[in-house]
Write an enzyme that holds these catalytic residues in place. Structure first.
Site, mmCIF file in Angstrom:
data_model
loop_
_atom_site.group_PDB
_atom_site.id
_atom_site.type_symbol
_atom_site.label_atom_id
_atom_site.label_comp_id
_atom_site.label_asym_id
_atom_site.label_seq_id
_atom_site.Cartn_x
_atom_site.Cartn_y
_atom_site.Cartn_z
ATOM 1 N N HIS A 66 0.827 -1.217 0.000
ATOM 2 C CA HIS A 66 0.000 0.000 0.000
ATOM 3 C C HIS A 66 0.860 1.265 0.000
ATOM 4 O O HIS A 66 0.552 2.255 0.650
ATOM 5 C CB HIS A 66 -0.987 -0.006 1.178
ATOM 6 C CG HIS A 66 -2.143 -0.942 0.941
ATOM 7 N ND1 HIS A 66 -3.223 -0.607 0.163
ATOM 8 C CD2 HIS A 66 -2.353 -2.220 1.351
ATOM 9 C CE1 HIS A 66 -4.068 -1.633 0.105
ATOM 10 N NE2 HIS A 66 -3.566 -2.634 0.807
ATOM 11 N N ASP B 263 2.351 2.071 -3.230
ATOM 12 C CA ASP B 263 2.619 2.389 -4.647
ATOM 13 C C ASP B 263 1.655 3.403 -5.244
ATOM 14 O O ASP B 263 1.795 3.763 -6.407
ATOM 15 C CB ASP B 263 2.672 1.111 -5.501
ATOM 16 C CG ASP B 263 1.327 0.432 -5.663
ATOM 17 O OD1 ASP B 263 0.429 0.667 -4.828
ATOM 18 O OD2 ASP B 263 1.165 -0.341 -6.626
ATOM 19 N N SER C 205 -10.935 -19.601 -21.016
ATOM 20 C CA SER C 205 -10.050 -19.856 -19.890
ATOM 21 C C SER C 205 -10.470 -21.147 -19.197
ATOM 22 O O SER C 205 -11.651 -21.336 -18.893
ATOM 23 C CB SER C 205 -10.143 -18.692 -18.893
ATOM 24 O OG SER C 205 -9.619 -19.096 -17.652
ATOM 25 N N ALA D 207 -6.273 -14.063 -5.267
ATOM 26 C CA ALA D 207 -5.517 -14.525 -4.103
ATOM 27 C C ALA D 207 -4.432 -13.531 -3.707
ATOM 28 O O ALA D 207 -3.528 -13.858 -2.948
ATOM 29 C CB ALA D 207 -4.903 -15.889 -4.403
ATOM 30 N N LEU E 197 -2.218 -12.347 -5.683
ATOM 31 C CA LEU E 197 -0.991 -12.636 -6.436
ATOM 32 C C LEU E 197 -1.067 -12.065 -7.855
ATOM 33 O O LEU E 197 -0.381 -12.506 -8.763
ATOM 34 C CB LEU E 197 -0.736 -14.154 -6.470
ATOM 35 C CG LEU E 197 -0.538 -14.805 -5.096
ATOM 36 C CD1 LEU E 197 -0.431 -16.328 -5.218
ATOM 37 C CD2 LEU E 197 0.709 -14.265 -4.384
ATOM 38 N N SER E 198 -1.950 -11.090 -8.018
ATOM 39 C CA SER E 198 -2.039 -10.319 -9.271
ATOM 40 C C SER E 198 -2.451 -11.128 -10.492
ATOM 41 O O SER E 198 -1.870 -10.974 -11.574
ATOM 42 C CB SER E 198 -0.703 -9.640 -9.582
ATOM 43 O OG SER E 198 -0.539 -8.572 -8.742
ATOM 44 N N SER E 199 -3.476 -11.949 -10.335
ATOM 45 C CA SER E 199 -3.944 -12.663 -11.526
ATOM 46 C C SER E 199 -4.515 -11.676 -12.541
ATOM 47 O O SER E 199 -4.422 -11.902 -13.751
ATOM 48 C CB SER E 199 -4.989 -13.714 -11.156
ATOM 49 O OG SER E 199 -6.025 -13.145 -10.403
ATOM 50 N N ASP F 207 1.840 -3.960 -9.641
ATOM 51 C CA ASP F 207 1.514 -5.295 -10.164
ATOM 52 C C ASP F 207 1.892 -5.424 -11.637
ATOM 53 O O ASP F 207 2.570 -6.365 -12.041
ATOM 54 C CB ASP F 207 0.018 -5.594 -9.988
ATOM 55 C CG ASP F 207 -0.410 -5.511 -8.542
ATOM 56 O OD1 ASP F 207 0.475 -5.451 -7.669
ATOM 57 O OD2 ASP F 207 -1.623 -5.499 -8.280
ATOM 58 N N TYR G 110 -10.364 -0.876 -0.828
ATOM 59 C CA TYR G 110 -9.089 -0.452 -1.410
ATOM 60 C C TYR G 110 -9.164 1.029 -1.771
ATOM 61 O O TYR G 110 -8.277 1.820 -1.413
ATOM 62 C CB TYR G 110 -8.776 -1.299 -2.649
ATOM 63 C CG TYR G 110 -7.426 -1.004 -3.240
ATOM 64 C CD1 TYR G 110 -6.311 -1.772 -2.909
ATOM 65 C CD2 TYR G 110 -7.240 0.068 -4.117
ATOM 66 C CE1 TYR G 110 -5.060 -1.496 -3.446
ATOM 67 C CE2 TYR G 110 -6.000 0.355 -4.646
ATOM 68 C CZ TYR G 110 -4.915 -0.421 -4.313
ATOM 69 O OH TYR G 110 -3.668 -0.142 -4.829
HETATM 70 C C1 GLA Z 1 -2.982 -4.255 -5.124
HETATM 71 C C2 GLA Z 1 -2.761 -3.110 -6.113
HETATM 72 C C3 GLA Z 1 -1.311 -2.622 -6.064
HETATM 73 C C4 GLA Z 1 -0.879 -2.321 -4.623
HETATM 74 C C5 GLA Z 1 -1.249 -3.468 -3.687
HETATM 75 C C6 GLA Z 1 -1.005 -3.120 -2.240
HETATM 76 O O1 GLA Z 1 -2.241 -5.372 -5.511
HETATM 77 O O2 GLA Z 1 -3.064 -3.523 -7.422
HETATM 78 O O3 GLA Z 1 -1.150 -1.496 -6.897
HETATM 79 O O4 GLA Z 1 -1.431 -1.118 -4.185
HETATM 80 O O5 GLA Z 1 -2.607 -3.857 -3.818
HETATM 81 O O6 GLA Z 1 0.349 -2.913 -2.012
#
Ligand code: GLA
Length: 388
Positions: A33, A35, A66, A124, A126-128, A173, A223
């Protein structure tokens, strides 16, 4: 990707694929948190990600499938009507990418058939979604010859989140997914975009990813609420001190200033400023192979996210405590929080023989399974090879 995947592609689309792409997920080691206020992050691209089989088309039709959403069948994207469709699932990301490209002046001439198989769990932490966005940018850039550079793709993908999905997220991400480098983590100043690759030595340590399987209800609104709090707090402090982004403020400068904030904003900003300091120190510790210190910063980060930023949850806190008791050097939530994944590092020689007891205890307490992965690093999103 195996023969089955190729065969399914052919069955679904009536011809063979031409290329295979891979786009990784990411794990953030520390710097959470931070960025969206010009601070520091320290993510690593994962070997878990999304594989895509692709065939360029002669028309501008886009068809996507998918294996994670096989119940939806093949989604067809109408490039004339790209408005967000509730219930359209991952199809909205495809639309979002096309929409942002269009607003940036890139009109699609060639469509494609895309079959995706993910080894990365969705939702999860992990940026899917970033993995999906960067996969699409790679494919569209190649099939249409747009000549977008890596940073252009990252910035456009961020706009997909901000302007199309309505999430006020930062650049971490998409950046990590694009610029990932095997055996390295990315120490990034999100304001200047200065990047330092730090070697990560998995001969000495093991990094576990523990997916809580907690659905992140209301995550977007929570968020965005945190984003707004950090923005408001920053604007208040700017009346008293000359600075551009919160990432520039160190703790010594922040401490006397924080009395201008109400108690809640004080906590939110204290997390961000202290997290930036921890992230810089953790980067130094990793460079010096001081895993003990690195672990301590990770755990301190979790406490701050739990107590000051208030984005943790019972499941994550339970797993942090449990791993520390099992001898982890450090443990913390990763990503946005409110559920998602917890990470823990162990010295290679002190990895518990088994996590079965922990899994059972977790299942009993939360009535959900605990999924555990050993993290391995990977390069950023790219075309792997031709397949035809
Ligand atoms: C998510 C957002 C990121 C970042 C994180 C928290 O993954 O996409 O940009 O803010 O939360 O660090």
């Amino acid at each position: 990707m195996n023969q089955n995947d190729y065969a399914t592609f052919e069955k679904l689309f009536g011809h063979k694929p031409h290329h295979i792409y891979f786009s990784p997920g990411r794990v953030n080691l520390i710097g959470e948190h931070t960025d969206y206020s010009g601070g520091y992050v320290f993510p690593m691209a994962l070997s878990l990600g999304i594989f895509g089989l692709v065939r360029k088309r002669k028309d501008n039709v886009i068809r996507v499938y998918s294996t994670d959403f096989s119940n939806l069948g093949v989604l067809e994207i109408d490039i004339e009507t790209l408005a967000y469709k509730p219930g359209f699932s991952f199809g909205n990301y495809v639309q979002g990418v096309l929409y942002i490209l269009k607003t940036a002046g890139y009109n699609l001439n060639y469509g494609f058939d895309l079959y995706m198989h993910a080894t990365l769990p969705t939702s999860a932490g992990l940026s899917s979604s970033a993995a999906l966005e960067m996969l699409l940018f790679e494919i569209i850039n190649d099939t249409n010859g747009f000549n977008l550079g890596p940073l252009d793709k990252v910035k456009l993908a961020k706009r997909v989140e901000n302007e199309y999905m309505d999430v006020a997220s930062g650049i971490m991400d998409q950046y990590a997914v694009q610029f990932g480098k095997k055996d390295h983590a990315l120490f990034l100043n999100t304001h200047t975009l200065k990047l330092d690759y730090a070697p990560v030595d998995f001969n000495k340590m093991t990094l576990f990813l523990m997916n809580t399987n907690k659905r992140r209800n209301l995550e977007e609104s929570d968020y965005n609420e945190r984003f707004n709090a950090v923005k408001t707090g920053t604007e208040i402090l700017q009346k008293y001190h000359d600075f551009t982004v919160l990432g520039e403020l160190d703790l010594a400068v922040f401490k006397p200033l924080m009395n201008h904030l109400n108690p809640q904003l004080k906590k939110r900003l204290r997390h961000v400023v202290s997290e930036n300091a921890r992230t810089k120190q953790a980067f130094d510790a990793l460079q010096n192979n001081d895993l003990m210190a690195f672990g301590k910063f990770m755990t301190a980060s979790h406490m701050s996210l739990r107590d000051d930023f208030e984005v943790s949850c019972e499941e994550l806190d339970f797993l942090v405590e449990a791993n520390l008791e099992l001898g982890a050097l450090g443990a913390r939530m990763t990503g946005a929080g409110f559920g998602g994944t917890m990470i823990a590092i162990y010295e290679k020689d002190h990895v518990p023989a088994s996590f079965e007891t922990l899994k059972k205890a977790y299942q009993k307490k939360f009535d959900k399974p605990l999924d555990i992965y050993t993290a391995k690093s990977a390069d950023g999103a790219k075309k792997i090879k031709g397949v035809a």
